[in-house]
Motif scaffolding. Structure first.
Motif, mmCIF file in Angstrom:
data_model
loop_
_atom_site.group_PDB
_atom_site.id
_atom_site.type_symbol
_atom_site.label_atom_id
_atom_site.label_comp_id
_atom_site.label_asym_id
_atom_site.label_seq_id
_atom_site.Cartn_x
_atom_site.Cartn_y
_atom_site.Cartn_z
ATOM 1 N N GLY A 43 -3.164 -2.947 6.813
ATOM 2 C CA GLY A 43 -3.490 -4.337 6.501
ATOM 3 C C GLY A 43 -3.938 -4.508 5.064
ATOM 4 O O GLY A 43 -3.482 -5.409 4.355
ATOM 5 N N LEU A 44 -4.837 -3.624 4.604
ATOM 6 C CA LEU A 44 -5.317 -3.710 3.221
ATOM 7 C C LEU A 44 -4.197 -3.432 2.225
ATOM 8 O O LEU A 44 -4.125 -4.064 1.169
ATOM 9 N N ASP A 45 -3.325 -2.501 2.561
ATOM 10 C CA ASP A 45 -2.202 -2.172 1.684
ATOM 11 C C ASP A 45 -1.298 -3.393 1.487
ATOM 12 O O ASP A 45 -0.873 -3.685 0.370
ATOM 13 N N LYS A 46 -1.021 -4.106 2.561
ATOM 14 C CA LYS A 46 -0.183 -5.313 2.462
ATOM 15 C C LYS A 46 -0.905 -6.405 1.663
ATOM 16 O O LYS A 46 -0.309 -7.074 0.823
ATOM 17 N N ALA A 93 -0.650 -8.710 8.166
ATOM 18 C CA ALA A 93 -1.682 -7.947 7.461
ATOM 19 C C ALA A 93 -3.070 -8.218 8.030
ATOM 20 O O ALA A 93 -3.845 -7.278 8.282
ATOM 21 N N LEU A 94 -3.399 -9.483 8.235
ATOM 22 C CA LEU A 94 -4.713 -9.816 8.800
ATOM 23 C C LEU A 94 -4.818 -9.346 10.245
ATOM 24 O O LEU A 94 -5.888 -8.890 10.677
ATOM 25 N N GLY A 95 -3.716 -9.442 10.992
ATOM 26 C CA GLY A 95 -3.705 -8.919 12.362
ATOM 27 C C GLY A 95 -3.978 -7.425 12.385
ATOM 28 O O GLY A 95 -4.770 -6.942 13.195
ATOM 29 N N GLU A 96 -3.321 -6.689 11.492
ATOM 30 C CA GLU A 96 -3.555 -5.242 11.420
ATOM 31 C C GLU A 96 -5.008 -4.948 11.051
ATOM 32 O O GLU A 96 -5.624 -4.029 11.619
ATOM 33 N N LEU A 97 -5.552 -5.715 10.144
ATOM 34 C CA LEU A 97 -6.939 -5.507 9.726
ATOM 35 C C LEU A 97 -7.915 -5.771 10.875
ATOM 36 O O LEU A 97 -8.803 -4.944 11.145
ATOM 37 N N VAL A 98 -7.743 -6.871 11.571
ATOM 38 C CA VAL A 98 -8.622 -7.207 12.698
ATOM 39 C C VAL A 98 -8.479 -6.180 13.818
ATOM 40 O O VAL A 98 -9.479 -5.714 14.383
#
Length: 179
Positions: A43-46, A93-98
């Motif tokens: 997520g952060l990478d994206k 990206a936000l989904g992966e982060l959460v």
């Protein structure tokens, strides 16, 4: 039982199942840490890649979705993302982060794992569908890795376990009167 002897033991020595119980209790922790850290990183990478979060251009989410549209299992899903590729990129990206944070700290762990499984499923059906042989694509493996966490949740070192303990419940139990 055969001839009055117990057959459920491998030896006649006293059982030492303490390590097995401990190993069983902590078995999903390495998977949880791996998936949590990996999804936070993804997520952060994206989010920090300026070329990725664009509708067009080399290395952009838009270009990637255009390239995979005709070879994905669900072209309609790709078409949906192409209506707003940058918005779709931020959503992923936000989904992966959460999902990564929820998995790592064990907060709503089953819900986070289900979110991770759904992200992995959508990426498998779109981005990595055409990978041949299929086992070269990692999204299917991630999907399968999420399933034990969907089923079991996070029983140790987790916010869920801490909250259950504060309520005076063993982790994973249901309250009286609740199904």
């Amino acid at each position: 039982m055969a001839h009055g002897m117990r057959t459920d033991r491998h030896t006649s020595y006293p059982r030492r199942d303490g390590w097995r119980e401990t190993a069983t209790r902590y078995a999903l922790l390495p998977l949880r840490i791996f998936l949590g850290v990996t999804f936070i990183y993804a997520g952060l990478d994206k989010l920090t890649d300026s070329s990725f979060m664009r509708a067009d251009g080399v290395g952009s989410i838009g270009q990637m979705m255009e390239q995979i549209r005709d070879i994905s299992a669900v072209p309609a899903l790709v078409d949906l993302s192409l209506k707003n590729p940058v918005g779709f990129g931020y959503a992923i990206a936000l989904g992966e982060l959460v999902v990564g944070i929820g998995t790592l700290i064990g907060l709503f762990a089953r819900v986070a794992a289900l979110g991770g499984a759904l992200i992995s499923l959508s990426l498998w059906l779109t981005v990595s569908w055409s990978t041949d042989p299929y086992y070269y694509g990692n999204d299917l493996a991630y999907l399968m890795a999420w399933l034990p966490l969907v089923l079991a949740g996070a029983s140790v070192f987790s916010a869920d376990a801490m909250l259950a303990a504060r309520r005076g419940e063993p982790h994973g139990s249901t309250r009286p009167g609740k199904p």
